[in-house]
Write a protein that holds these residues in place. Sequence first.
Motif, PDB file in Angstrom:
ATOM      1  N   THR A   1     -52.170 -36.101  17.773  1.00 60.58           N
ATOM      2  CA  THR A   1     -53.456 -35.603  17.507  1.00 60.58           C
ATOM      3  C   THR A   1     -53.950 -35.080  19.095  1.00 60.58           C
TER       4      THR A   1
ATOM      5  N   VAL B   1     -52.398 -31.893  19.587  1.00 56.01           N
ATOM      6  CA  VAL B   1     -53.064 -30.787  19.066  1.00 56.01           C
ATOM      7  C   VAL B   1     -54.443 -30.406  19.783  1.00 56.01           C
ATOM      8  N   ALA B   2     -55.209 -31.569  20.253  1.00 58.06           N
ATOM      9  CA  ALA B   2     -56.310 -31.135  21.036  1.00 58.06           C
ATOM     10  C   ALA B   2     -56.132 -30.488  22.182  1.00 58.06           C
ATOM     11  N   TRP B   3     -55.026 -30.887  22.872  1.00 60.41           N
ATOM     12  CA  TRP B   3     -54.402 -30.049  24.166  1.00 60.41           C
ATOM     13  C   TRP B   3     -54.442 -28.832  23.840  1.00 60.41           C
ATOM     14  N   TRP B   4     -53.913 -28.488  22.823  1.00 58.43           N
ATOM     15  CA  TRP B   4     -53.422 -26.801  22.296  1.00 58.43           C
ATOM     16  C   TRP B   4     -54.733 -26.368  22.015  1.00 58.43           C
ATOM     17  N   LEU B   5     -55.569 -26.939  21.441  1.00 57.45           N
ATOM     18  CA  LEU B   5     -56.986 -26.408  21.270  1.00 57.45           C
ATOM     19  C   LEU B   5     -57.836 -26.092  22.366  1.00 57.45           C
ATOM     20  N   ILE B   6     -57.939 -26.769  23.193  1.00 56.64           N
ATOM     21  CA  ILE B   6     -58.545 -27.030  24.386  1.00 56.64           C
ATOM     22  C   ILE B   6     -57.947 -25.811  25.291  1.00 56.64           C
TER      23      ILE B   6
ATOM     24  N   ALA C   1     -56.436 -23.227  24.364  1.00 57.37           N
ATOM     25  CA  ALA C   1     -57.047 -21.644  23.816  1.00 57.37           C
ATOM     26  C   ALA C   1     -58.259 -21.370  24.016  1.00 57.37           C
ATOM     27  N   ALA C   2     -59.266 -22.534  24.409  1.00 56.69           N
ATOM     28  CA  ALA C   2     -60.615 -22.410  24.712  1.00 56.69           C
ATOM     29  C   ALA C   2     -60.725 -22.290  26.352  1.00 56.69           C
TER      30      ALA C   2
ATOM     31  N   PHE D   1     -53.375 -21.204  27.781  1.00 57.41           N
ATOM     32  CA  PHE D   1     -52.807 -21.262  26.604  1.00 57.41           C
ATOM     33  C   PHE D   1     -51.509 -20.896  26.608  1.00 57.41           C
TER      34      PHE D   1
ATOM     35  N   ASN E   1     -48.509 -23.432  25.100  1.00 60.94           N
ATOM     36  CA  ASN E   1     -47.850 -22.809  24.377  1.00 60.94           C
ATOM     37  C   ASN E   1     -46.415 -22.729  24.425  1.00 60.94           C
TER      38      ASN E   1
END
Length: 134
Positions: free
Chosen positions: A42, A45-50, A52-53, A59, A63
């Motif tokens: 998790t 996943v948070a790292w990936w979402l951050i 993206a922001a 990103f 990625n």
Amino acid sequence: MSKSPATRARPLSPHLTIYKPPITMTMSILHRITGGALYFGTLLVAWWLIAAAVSEQYFDFVNGIFGSWFGRLVLFGYTWALMHHLAGGVRHLVWDTGAGLEKHTASKIGWATLVASVALTVLIWIAGYMARGA
């Protein structure tokens, strides 16, 4: 002549080199391990979402890590941990109703948990590759 208590042979308590763990015990241990692994996954996943922001470049960097062979292996393991933990949760939900507690039935459900987690993981990854056209 009697032996002193310190030199008497003592029986061995069953341990993993003598005792074959039942599937229910193994699935219980794996359920706990996958629960812990989900914390780590998790965070990814948070790292990936951050990422993206933050920016497109960051990103792309994150990625790229997730798209590497090692990143995909970690994500595959995360997917399996998620599916195994889910199946284990359903197993416990069934047991909470009082059903499936007999030794033979509990063993079958344990094996079903393992098979379902592997099958769901493979299906998710196949569906992902098909959706990407890869």
